[in-house]
Write a protein that holds these residues in place. Structure first.
Motif, PDB file in Angstrom:
ATOM      1  N   TRP A  45       7.021   6.484  -0.838  1.00  0.00           N
ATOM      2  CA  TRP A  45       8.209   6.053  -0.240  1.00  0.00           C
ATOM      3  C   TRP A  45       9.376   6.892  -0.604  1.00  0.00           C
ATOM      4  O   TRP A  45       9.306   7.412  -1.509  1.00  0.00           O
ATOM      5  CB  TRP A  45       8.683   4.590  -0.694  1.00  0.00           C
ATOM      6  CG  TRP A  45       8.544   4.343  -2.146  1.00  0.00           C
ATOM      7  CD1 TRP A  45       9.312   4.743  -3.115  1.00  0.00           C
ATOM      8  CD2 TRP A  45       7.530   3.404  -2.858  1.00  0.00           C
ATOM      9  NE1 TRP A  45       8.870   4.312  -4.038  1.00  0.00           N
ATOM     10  CE2 TRP A  45       8.042   3.317  -4.075  1.00  0.00           C
ATOM     11  CE3 TRP A  45       6.549   2.164  -2.322  1.00  0.00           C
ATOM     12  CZ2 TRP A  45       7.234   2.703  -4.931  1.00  0.00           C
ATOM     13  CZ3 TRP A  45       5.864   1.686  -3.089  1.00  0.00           C
ATOM     14  CH2 TRP A  45       6.402   1.663  -4.630  1.00  0.00           C
ATOM     15  N   LYS A  46      10.380   6.895   0.495  1.00  0.00           N
ATOM     16  CA  LYS A  46      11.522   7.685   0.016  1.00  0.00           C
ATOM     17  C   LYS A  46      12.711   6.722   0.440  1.00  0.00           C
ATOM     18  O   LYS A  46      12.496   6.193   1.404  1.00  0.00           O
ATOM     19  CB  LYS A  46      11.550   8.819   0.826  1.00  0.00           C
ATOM     20  CG  LYS A  46      10.541   9.863   0.539  1.00  0.00           C
ATOM     21  CD  LYS A  46      11.163  10.839  -0.865  1.00  0.00           C
ATOM     22  CE  LYS A  46      10.093  11.883  -1.033  1.00  0.00           C
ATOM     23  NZ  LYS A  46      10.193  12.389  -2.290  1.00  0.00           N
ATOM     24  N   ILE A 123       2.408   1.150   4.702  1.00  0.00           N
ATOM     25  CA  ILE A 123       3.266   0.256   5.097  1.00  0.00           C
ATOM     26  C   ILE A 123       3.364  -0.823   4.069  1.00  0.00           C
ATOM     27  O   ILE A 123       4.496  -1.356   3.808  1.00  0.00           O
ATOM     28  CB  ILE A 123       2.866  -0.376   6.522  1.00  0.00           C
ATOM     29  CG1 ILE A 123       3.177   0.680   7.765  1.00  0.00           C
ATOM     30  CG2 ILE A 123       3.941  -1.520   6.826  1.00  0.00           C
ATOM     31  CD1 ILE A 123       2.297   0.787   8.797  1.00  0.00           C
ATOM     32  N   GLN A 124       2.015  -1.402   3.683  1.00  0.00           N
ATOM     33  CA  GLN A 124       2.158  -2.800   2.534  1.00  0.00           C
ATOM     34  C   GLN A 124       2.810  -1.913   1.606  1.00  0.00           C
ATOM     35  O   GLN A 124       3.576  -2.782   0.674  1.00  0.00           O
ATOM     36  CB  GLN A 124       0.640  -2.813   2.393  1.00  0.00           C
ATOM     37  CG  GLN A 124       0.268  -3.338   3.607  1.00  0.00           C
ATOM     38  CD  GLN A 124      -1.082  -4.255   3.230  1.00  0.00           C
ATOM     39  OE1 GLN A 124      -1.445  -4.625   2.225  1.00  0.00           O
ATOM     40  NE2 GLN A 124      -2.146  -4.002   4.110  1.00  0.00           N
ATOM     41  N   SER A 125       2.837  -0.837   0.955  1.00  0.00           N
ATOM     42  CA  SER A 125       3.480  -0.430  -0.241  1.00  0.00           C
ATOM     43  C   SER A 125       4.850  -0.382  -0.008  1.00  0.00           C
ATOM     44  O   SER A 125       5.723  -0.736  -0.718  1.00  0.00           O
ATOM     45  CB  SER A 125       2.984   0.987  -0.566  1.00  0.00           C
ATOM     46  OG  SER A 125       1.679   1.084  -0.665  1.00  0.00           O
ATOM     47  N   ALA A 126       5.329   0.399   0.896  1.00  0.00           N
ATOM     48  CA  ALA A 126       6.650   0.425   1.410  1.00  0.00           C
ATOM     49  C   ALA A 126       7.317  -1.029   1.539  1.00  0.00           C
ATOM     50  O   ALA A 126       8.561  -1.246   1.075  1.00  0.00           O
ATOM     51  CB  ALA A 126       6.951   1.604   2.374  1.00  0.00           C
ATOM     52  N   HIS A 165       9.739  12.041   7.402  1.00  0.00           N
ATOM     53  CA  HIS A 165       9.521  10.909   7.096  1.00  0.00           C
ATOM     54  C   HIS A 165       9.368   9.841   7.943  1.00  0.00           C
ATOM     55  O   HIS A 165      10.370   9.527   8.887  1.00  0.00           O
ATOM     56  CB  HIS A 165       9.920  10.415   5.650  1.00  0.00           C
ATOM     57  CG  HIS A 165       9.948  11.345   4.478  1.00  0.00           C
ATOM     58  ND1 HIS A 165       8.859  12.077   4.349  1.00  0.00           N
ATOM     59  CD2 HIS A 165      10.880  11.968   3.772  1.00  0.00           C
ATOM     60  CE1 HIS A 165       9.082  12.949   3.182  1.00  0.00           C
ATOM     61  NE2 HIS A 165      10.474  13.069   2.735  1.00  0.00           N
ATOM     62  N   LYS A 166       8.494   8.757   7.926  1.00  0.00           N
ATOM     63  CA  LYS A 166       8.307   7.762   8.949  1.00  0.00           C
ATOM     64  C   LYS A 166       9.365   6.364   8.530  1.00  0.00           C
ATOM     65  O   LYS A 166       9.159   5.876   7.317  1.00  0.00           O
ATOM     66  CB  LYS A 166       6.700   7.214   8.903  1.00  0.00           C
ATOM     67  CG  LYS A 166       6.700   6.680  10.393  1.00  0.00           C
ATOM     68  CD  LYS A 166       5.062   5.972  10.307  1.00  0.00           C
ATOM     69  CE  LYS A 166       5.059   5.095  11.304  1.00  0.00           C
ATOM     70  NZ  LYS A 166       5.985   4.056  11.444  1.00  0.00           N
ATOM     71  N   LEU A 167      10.105   6.293   9.266  1.00  0.00           N
ATOM     72  CA  LEU A 167      11.079   5.089   8.876  1.00  0.00           C
ATOM     73  C   LEU A 167      10.244   3.715   8.953  1.00  0.00           C
ATOM     74  O   LEU A 167       9.397   3.468   9.787  1.00  0.00           O
ATOM     75  CB  LEU A 167      12.030   4.914  10.152  1.00  0.00           C
ATOM     76  CG  LEU A 167      13.057   3.985   9.811  1.00  0.00           C
ATOM     77  CD1 LEU A 167      14.234   4.093   8.676  1.00  0.00           C
ATOM     78  CD2 LEU A 167      14.110   3.605  11.115  1.00  0.00           C
TER      79      LEU A 167
END
Ligand SMILES: Cc1cc2nc3c(=O)[nH]c(=O)nc-3n(C[C@H](O)[C@H](O)[C@H](O)COP(=O)(O)O)c2cc1C
Length: 196
Positions: A45-46, A123-126, A165-167
């Motif tokens: 993540w960022k 997605i689950q992590s972020a 990066h993907k929002l």
């Protein structure tokens, strides 16, 4: 406050007082996000902290883009723009895609499937990071809301913020104007399939 009290106290807050939030508190919220569990411990993540004129321009952009969507999404996007405008600080959460890229190591027959799976994992992590941040904000007496609707215009936001990066979500944060009552929630017995 024990953990269940904290989890129960967290509410989505969409409008904020015209009052700055100390950088220390925002760093505290970010730290909580960064402590979340993550698939393969990748922490892929960022976080991008936006405030001031840039934040207001972003809110305007989202408001303008809302015109291209049907009524329900338009309303939600407009509301998201207003929350972003109202908040002194917004945290945008992105996935880097570094786990998804590991699908390259798999053969052509499996690559697509693994890519989808790794995307789910990212997605689950972020999302875990977002929830940690919401809870930490609550603990600090701040209000925040998880904005997922902004993903409808993810590419435009990524261009605006100049990142590849993907929002995943945006989180306006500030001191709540008011804290709403909890919307009606299903009881545990409604969601529990079985306990033995
Ligand atoms: C994945 C996800 C996406 C969400 N997206 C939005 C959103 O775009 N706009 C918004 O106002 N609230 C959004 N929310 C907040 C929900 O509307 C809110 O959590 C729900 O109504 C329950 O209220 P509570 O958070 O006060 O318990 C989102 C929540 C989640 C988990």
């Amino acid at each position: 406050m024990n953990f269940l009290e904290l989890a129960g106290k967290r509410r989505s807050v969409r409008f904020f007082e015209d009052r700055e939030v100390d950088k220390e508190l925002i760093l505290n919220v970010l730290e909580a996000g960064n402590l979340a569990p993550s698939a393969h411990n990748k922490q892929s993540w960022k976080f991008y902290v936006i405030s001031g004129e840039k934040k207001n321009k972003l809110a305007e952009l989202i408001g303008e883009l809302s015109d291209n969507f049907p009524r329900k999404s338009r309303t939600l996007l407009r509301m998201a723009g207003k929350s972003i405008y109202s908040a002194p600080v917004v945290i945008a959460v992105f996935s880097t895609g570094e786990l998804v890229r590991e699908a390259e190591d798999f053969g052509e027959d499996m690559k697509r499937e693994i890519e989808r799976f790794f995307m789910d994992m990212e997605i689950q992590s972020a999302s875990a990071a977002v929830q940690n941040m919401l809870l930490q904000a609550t603990e600090l007496g701040l209000g925040a809301v998880w904005l997922g609707i902004v993903n409808l215009v993810a590419e435009k936001i990524q261009n605006f913020l100049q990142t590849n990066h993907k929002l995943l979500a945006m989180i306006p944060i500030g001191y709540p104007v008011r804290i709403n009552q909890s919307p009606k929630k299903k009881s545990l017995k409604d969601v529990l399939i079985e306990i033995s």
